[in-house]
Design a protein around this motif. Structure first.
Motif, PDB file in Angstrom:
ATOM      1  N   MET A   1      -7.225   2.537  -5.019  1.00 47.59           N
ATOM      2  CA  MET A   1      -6.487   2.751  -6.252  1.00 47.59           C
ATOM      3  C   MET A   1      -7.238   3.772  -7.113  1.00 47.59           C
ATOM      4  SD  MET A   1      -5.352  -0.012  -9.134  1.00 47.59           S
ATOM      5  CE  MET A   1      -4.265  -0.880  -8.035  1.00 47.59           C
ATOM      6  N   PRO A   2      -6.558   4.775  -7.633  1.00 49.74           N
ATOM      7  CA  PRO A   2      -7.238   5.793  -8.433  1.00 49.74           C
ATOM      8  C   PRO A   2      -7.887   5.176  -9.679  1.00 49.74           C
ATOM      9  CG  PRO A   2      -4.961   6.425  -7.993  1.00 49.74           C
ATOM     10  CD  PRO A   2      -5.145   5.038  -7.489  1.00 49.74           C
ATOM     11  N   GLY A   3      -9.078   5.697 -10.010  1.00 53.26           N
ATOM     12  CA  GLY A   3      -9.778   5.246 -11.218  1.00 53.26           C
ATOM     13  C   GLY A   3     -10.583   3.979 -11.034  1.00 53.26           C
ATOM     14  N   THR A   4     -10.732   3.482  -9.811  1.00 51.29           N
ATOM     15  CA  THR A   4     -11.493   2.246  -9.621  1.00 51.29           C
ATOM     16  C   THR A   4     -12.941   2.496  -9.234  1.00 51.29           C
ATOM     17  OG1 THR A   4     -10.785   2.131  -7.332  1.00 51.29           O
ATOM     18  CG2 THR A   4      -9.483   0.893  -8.949  1.00 51.29           C
ATOM     19  N   ALA A   5     -13.273   3.713  -8.802  1.00 50.13           N
ATOM     20  CA  ALA A   5     -14.651   4.010  -8.410  1.00 50.13           C
ATOM     21  C   ALA A   5     -15.532   4.089  -9.655  1.00 50.13           C
ATOM     22  CB  ALA A   5     -14.713   5.329  -7.652  1.00 50.13           C
ATOM     23  N   GLN A   6     -16.730   3.544  -9.554  1.00 52.82           N
ATOM     24  CA  GLN A   6     -17.661   3.610 -10.679  1.00 52.82           C
ATOM     25  C   GLN A   6     -18.159   5.029 -10.840  1.00 52.82           C
ATOM     26  OE1 GLN A   6     -20.733   0.840  -9.809  1.00 52.82           O
ATOM     27  NE2 GLN A   6     -19.466  -0.955 -10.203  1.00 52.82           N
ATOM     28  N   SER A   7     -18.239   5.463 -12.068  1.00 50.52           N
ATOM     29  CA  SER A   7     -18.705   6.832 -12.307  1.00 50.52           C
ATOM     30  C   SER A   7     -20.209   6.895 -12.079  1.00 50.52           C
ATOM     31  CB  SER A   7     -18.363   7.269 -13.726  1.00 50.52           C
ATOM     32  OG  SER A   7     -18.990   6.413 -14.661  1.00 50.52           O
ATOM     33  N   PHE A   8     -20.648   7.971 -11.463  1.00 48.96           N
ATOM     34  CA  PHE A   8     -22.060   8.160 -11.159  1.00 48.96           C
ATOM     35  C   PHE A   8     -22.671   9.090 -12.192  1.00 48.96           C
ATOM     36  CE2 PHE A   8     -25.341  10.823  -9.195  1.00 48.96           C
ATOM     37  CZ  PHE A   8     -26.268   9.848  -8.884  1.00 48.96           C
ATOM     38  N   GLU A   9     -23.724   8.627 -12.824  1.00 51.03           N
ATOM     39  CA  GLU A   9     -24.449   9.467 -13.767  1.00 51.03           C
ATOM     40  C   GLU A   9     -25.870   9.627 -13.243  1.00 51.03           C
ATOM     41  OE1 GLU A   9     -24.297   8.148 -17.781  1.00 51.03           O
ATOM     42  OE2 GLU A   9     -22.187   7.603 -17.645  1.00 51.03           O
ATOM     43  N   PRO A  10     -26.329  10.870 -13.066  1.00 51.04           N
ATOM     44  CA  PRO A  10     -27.699  11.049 -12.574  1.00 51.04           C
ATOM     45  C   PRO A  10     -28.691  10.530 -13.599  1.00 51.04           C
ATOM     46  CG  PRO A  10     -26.738  13.156 -13.215  1.00 51.04           C
ATOM     47  CD  PRO A  10     -25.659  12.135 -13.321  1.00 51.04           C
ATOM     48  N   LYS A  11     -29.807  10.014 -13.081  1.00 52.82           N
ATOM     49  CA  LYS A  11     -30.846   9.487 -13.974  1.00 52.82           C
ATOM     50  C   LYS A  11     -31.530  10.619 -14.714  1.00 52.82           C
ATOM     51  CE  LYS A  11     -31.750   5.401 -11.254  1.00 52.82           C
ATOM     52  NZ  LYS A  11     -32.728   4.604 -10.543  1.00 52.82           N
TER      53      LYS A  11
ATOM     54  N   THR B   1      -7.501  -3.492  -4.963  1.00 56.20           N
ATOM     55  CA  THR B   1      -7.738  -2.115  -5.399  1.00 56.20           C
ATOM     56  C   THR B   1      -7.904  -1.171  -4.219  1.00 56.20           C
ATOM     57  OG1 THR B   1     -10.104  -2.533  -5.535  1.00 56.20           O
ATOM     58  CG2 THR B   1      -8.822  -2.834  -7.559  1.00 56.20           C
ATOM     59  N   LYS B   2      -7.914  -1.724  -2.985  1.00 54.90           N
ATOM     60  CA  LYS B   2      -8.022  -0.888  -1.792  1.00 54.90           C
ATOM     61  C   LYS B   2      -7.352  -1.581  -0.620  1.00 54.90           C
ATOM     62  CE  LYS B   2     -12.738  -2.491  -1.157  1.00 54.90           C
ATOM     63  NZ  LYS B   2     -14.116  -2.082  -1.026  1.00 54.90           N
TER      64      LYS B   2
ATOM     65  N   CYS C   1       0.856  -1.188   0.000  1.00 56.62           N
ATOM     66  CA  CYS C   1       0.000   0.000   0.000  1.00 56.62           C
ATOM     67  C   CYS C   1       0.895   1.243   0.000  1.00 56.62           C
ATOM     68  CB  CYS C   1      -0.890  -0.007   1.238  1.00 56.62           C
ATOM     69  SG  CYS C   1      -1.828   1.506   1.480  1.00 56.62           S
ATOM     70  N   PRO C   2       0.624   2.233  -0.861  1.00 57.07           N
ATOM     71  CA  PRO C   2       1.455   3.430  -0.884  1.00 57.07           C
ATOM     72  C   PRO C   2       1.317   4.282   0.380  1.00 57.07           C
ATOM     73  CG  PRO C   2      -0.289   3.579  -2.531  1.00 57.07           C
ATOM     74  CD  PRO C   2      -0.379   2.240  -1.907  1.00 57.07           C
ATOM     75  N   GLU C   3       0.232   4.119   1.146  1.00 56.92           N
ATOM     76  CA  GLU C   3       0.031   4.952   2.338  1.00 56.92           C
ATOM     77  C   GLU C   3       0.559   4.297   3.610  1.00 56.92           C
ATOM     78  OE1 GLU C   3      -3.805   6.652   2.914  1.00 56.92           O
ATOM     79  OE2 GLU C   3      -3.916   7.388   0.870  1.00 56.92           O
ATOM     80  N   CYS C   4       0.189   3.020   3.842  1.00 56.57           N
ATOM     81  CA  CYS C   4       0.578   2.379   5.104  1.00 56.57           C
ATOM     82  C   CYS C   4       1.667   1.323   4.918  1.00 56.57           C
ATOM     83  CB  CYS C   4      -0.641   1.776   5.788  1.00 56.57           C
ATOM     84  SG  CYS C   4      -1.299   0.333   4.930  1.00 56.57           S
TER      85      CYS C   4
END
Length: 144
Positions: free
Chosen positions: A24-34, A16-17, A4-7
């Motif tokens: 990890m950057p870029g792993t979160a799903q993008s949220f698009e409003p309905k 990924t976490k 882990c880069p932090e701990c």
């Protein structure tokens, strides 16, 4: 395996976490409003809050029209032909409160019902609450 880069804790090959909270950057799903969904009532431009099943199918309704639709569905379910609804409606319409409210004359009970009620009262008189006998004895002593 990586760290882990932090701990600097050990991470799996596909991790990924980390437990420390790093992701990890870029792993979160993008949220698009309905997209905005209009209410099914003609001329209403408010956004629908829910989808309800009606007699004609599914309908998207807004916060203004939902209570109206709920009342209509309640009336439909109350006026259904199920025996419970029919008996409940008859009992209410024959009640003294309903008849007085609508200016209807009070219904007279038939003789068979009166006889049944009298028999029920006689049967209930045989059942006494704890201490009732004592109250009657005290009343007899006080009023000889």
């Amino acid at each position: 395996m990586s760290n882990c880069p932090e701990c600097n804790g050990a991470l799996g090959t596909r991790a990924t976490k980390c437990r420390c909270g790093w992701k990890m950057p870029g792993t979160a799903q993008s949220f698009e409003p309905k997209a905005h969904i209009d209410c099914c009532y003609a001329g209403c431009t408010e956004g629908a809050i829910c989808k309800v099943f009606t007699k004609t199918g599914w309908a998207n309704v807004c916060n203004t029209h939902y209570p109206k639709l709920a009342r209509e569905n309640a009336k439909l379910s109350y006026s259904s032909d199920s025996p419970a609804c029919i008996e409940g409606r008859k009992a209410w319409e024959n009640s003294p409160d309903y008849r007085a409210k609508h200016g209807l004359p009070a219904k007279k009970r038939d003789d068979a019902l009166e006889a049944e009620l009298a028999a029920m009262k006689d049967r209930m008189a045989a059942f006494r609450e704890p201490g009732e006998d004592l109250e009657e004895e005290l009343a007899d002593i006080a009023n000889p």
